[in-house]
Design an enzyme around this catalytic site. Structure first.
Site, short mmCIF file in Angstrom:
data_model
loop_
_atom_site.label_atom_id
_atom_site.label_comp_id
_atom_site.label_asym_id
_atom_site.label_seq_id
_atom_site.Cartn_x
_atom_site.Cartn_y
_atom_site.Cartn_z
N LYS A 262 1.98 9.11 -12.32
CA LYS A 262 0.94 8.13 -11.96
C LYS A 262 0.12 7.79 -13.20
O LYS A 262 -0.06 8.64 -14.07
CB LYS A 262 0.00 8.74 -10.92
CG LYS A 262 0.58 8.89 -9.53
CD LYS A 262 -0.45 9.49 -8.58
CE LYS A 262 0.10 9.73 -7.19
NZ LYS A 262 0.45 8.51 -6.47
N ARG A 336 6.57 13.01 2.05
CA ARG A 336 7.55 12.92 3.13
C ARG A 336 8.63 14.00 3.01
O ARG A 336 9.21 14.41 4.00
CB ARG A 336 8.15 11.50 3.16
CG ARG A 336 8.80 11.08 1.88
CD ARG A 336 9.02 9.57 1.81
NE ARG A 336 7.78 8.85 1.45
CZ ARG A 336 7.69 7.53 1.35
NH1 ARG A 336 8.75 6.77 1.58
NH2 ARG A 336 6.55 6.96 1.03
N1 BES Z 1 -0.38 10.93 -2.48
C1 BES Z 1 0.16 9.63 -2.63
C2 BES Z 1 -0.48 8.61 -1.69
C3 BES Z 1 -1.93 8.30 -1.93
C4 BES Z 1 -2.28 7.28 -2.80
C5 BES Z 1 -2.92 8.99 -1.27
C6 BES Z 1 -3.61 6.98 -2.99
C7 BES Z 1 -4.25 8.70 -1.47
C8 BES Z 1 -4.61 7.70 -2.33
C9 BES Z 1 1.66 9.64 -2.34
O1 BES Z 1 2.33 10.81 -2.63
C10 BES Z 1 2.29 8.56 -3.15
O2 BES Z 1 2.19 8.61 -4.33
N2 BES Z 1 2.90 7.59 -2.49
C11 BES Z 1 3.53 6.49 -3.12
C12 BES Z 1 4.80 6.17 -2.36
C13 BES Z 1 5.68 5.17 -3.01
C14 BES Z 1 6.26 5.75 -4.28
C15 BES Z 1 6.77 4.77 -2.06
C16 BES Z 1 2.58 5.30 -3.09
O3 BES Z 1 1.89 5.12 -2.09
O4 BES Z 1 2.51 4.61 -4.08
ZN ZN Z 2 3.03 10.93 -4.65
#
Ligand code: BES
Ligand code: ZN
Ligand code: ZN
Length: 487
Positions: A262, A336
């Site tokens: 990230k 997931r």
């Molecule tokens: N933990 C994150 C989701 C999240 C983002 C929670 C912002 C709280 C605030 C999750 O693991 C994630 O990174 N999801 C990705 C999924 C994508 C790669 C399909 C996302 O939401 O970008």
């Molecule tokens: Zn994530």
């Protein structure tokens, strides 16, 4: 913090309510009459009028009376509104930073109103001090006395039950607020163990066990970290129970995104990626302490999603507990994977479940869809979902129903495995829900709560919600268990 039916007298601040339709319209005090004399009342009314109150939500005035006592007057809405009362009480608590005791004399019509005031007052007085230098510790309310008025007969019992729930919301907030180097999967378990009542049993799977027993999701996500993953299982089985629910919470103690790293800004709040796990733990403890007649299993897959030579690579294929294979195209879609293992296990361990609910900070798409204060509910059973939404509404947490559109399912197909861990980007929250659905029997009522937005408050505090960990979903899960137990 201690809550009781008590009047601390003139030496402690007094919290009262008032109502008025708009600025300049007549004011009604919503205060237990025994808290002051009629002379004091007319003085207060005058003071409020002079400060031009309009009666809007979040409005409050702090007034020092002629005896030097601080009065906090909070606006209440014209019609009965439990969440409004909860928030108003929370606003009062937050303004009382610097005081150790206060008397809440907001007059309540019935026990639901009183419960809302107690909840709001106690939740609003939350502070997280553990990592502050000793010199700067702000004083926060340690004792709150309540004077709801004579119509509330069982005030002490209501306080006791609310105290149990609030205590768990506060515990969950603490867990979320702890820095990730401190709150590793192992430390999470230690802290839970320390606060577990005798009626809740605990079982932990270690990294070695997870690997050898086929928990490919938790293993794949945790293998890049020096802090090894765990699967925590808590179980509460009262003697009188007709129903059984399982809760499964996402416990990523820190989400760097893994090799799909990230950007710094997107990583800042990722210590809160274990909010779902903390919520299911808080809920099962509250349910056990309230002695609700319902069996609950809470599952928390715990892992740290890190970057290293042993981290899972994009395109690696893993095997989820139970045998389904997943192509990990994006290691940042890790929640997931750990939930899939835990869902399969939860359904395997408890026979005849009446339902399973997973809770997760799963997608950024949830926040895009519903904003920062409303969580999403998806599922495979309309009646189960509606029941949960009713409970959440009563508990005062904002959830909204979301669909699982069949046409999005094909986007999760993989040419080399049973499933890919990402699919169509548009509707990403729903795609994540469809992924999880693959790991739950179609005939078992299942709900997926995506709490990515509401679980962590990065803005200003509001109502009874502080900055940082919110403790979201604890109250809805607990109240839903209570309703399910008696239905
Ligand atoms: N933990 C994150 C989701 C999240 C983002 C929670 C912002 C709280 C605030 C999750 O693991 C994630 O990174 N999801 C990705 C999924 C994508 C790669 C399909 C996302 O939401 O970008
Ligand atoms: Zn994530
Ligand atoms: Zn995550």
């Amino acid at each position: 913090m201690k809550l009781s039916v008590e009047d601390f007298g003139k030496t402690a601040p007094l919290v009262i309510g008032y109502r008025c339709a708009r600025e300049g319209s007549p004011i009604t005090l919503v205060a237990n009459a025994s808290s002051f004399t009629s002379k004091e009342e007319s003085w207060l009314m005058k003071a409020l009028r002079n400060s031009r109150v309009a009666g809007k939500s979040n409005e409050f005035r702090t007034i020092t009376n002629p005896e030097g006592q601080l009065i906090v007057a909070v606006a209440l809405s014209q019609k009965s509104d439990l969440e409004g009362m909860r928030r108003a009480a929370g606003v009062a608590s937050r303004t009382l930073i610097g005081y150790k005791r206060a008397t809440f004399a907001i007059a309540c019509k019935d026990s639901n109103e009183f419960r809302a005031v107690v909840e709001g007052a106690a939740l609003g007085a939350y502070h997280f001090h553990q990592f502050k230098g000793t010199d700067e510790l702000p004083v926060s309310l340690e004792k709150i006395g309540f004077q709801p008025g004579r119509t509330i007969k069982n005030a002490q019992a209501i306080i006791r039950r609310t105290e149990i729930l609030v205590e768990q919301v506060r515990f969950v907030r603490d867990l979320i607020n702890m820095p990730p180097s401190y709150l590793t999967p192992e430390r999470f378990i230690t802290l839970v163990k320390e606060s577990l009542p005798k009626t809740v049993r605990m079982n932990v799977k270690t990294h070695t066990q997870l690997k050898s027993e086929g928990y490919g999701g938790i293993t794949a996500v945790g293998q890049g970290s020096a802090n090894p993953p765990r699967l925590l299982h808590l179980s509460y089985k009262p003697t009188k129970s007709k129903k059984k629910l399982a809760f499964v919470g996402k416990g990523i103690t820190f989400d760097t995104g893994g090799l799909a790293l990230k950007p710094a800004q997107g990583m800042e709040a990722m210590k809160s990626d274990m909010s779902g796990a903390a919520a299911v733990v808080g809920a099962i403890i509250a349910i056990a302490e309230l002695k609700l007649p319902i069996s609950i299993d809470a599952w928390a897959p715990l892992a740290e999603n890190m970057v290293s030579e042993s981290a899972t690579r994009p395109s690696d294929i893993i095997t989820i507990y139970g045998g389904k294979t997943v192509e990990v195209l994006n290691p940042d879609a890790e929640g997931r994977l750990i939930l899939a293992d835990a869902l399969v296990r939860a359904v395997e361990v408890t026979k005849d479940l009446d339902g399973v609910i997973d809770v997760a900070t799963l997608t950024g798409a949830q926040i895009v869809a519903l904003g920062k204060r409303t969580a999403a509910v998806m599922g495979n059973n309309d009646q189960f979902r509606e029941g949960f939404l009713d409970a959440a509404q009563t508990a005062g947490e904002s959830f909204w129903p979301m669909p699982l559109p069949e046409e999005l399912r094909a986007s999760l197909d993989s040419p080399v495995a049973d499933l890919a861990n990402i699919g169509e980007r548009m509707g990403g929250m729903l795609v994540a829900g469809l992924f999880l659905r693959e790991f739950v029997p179609a005939d078992l009522p299942w709900l997926h709560l995506d709490i990515a937005g509401p679980s962590f408050n990065e803005e200003q505090p509001h109502g009874y919600t502080p900055v940082g960990g919110v403790g979201f979903a604890v109250r809805s899960l607990t109240y839903f268990a209570e309703v399910t137990a008696t239905s």
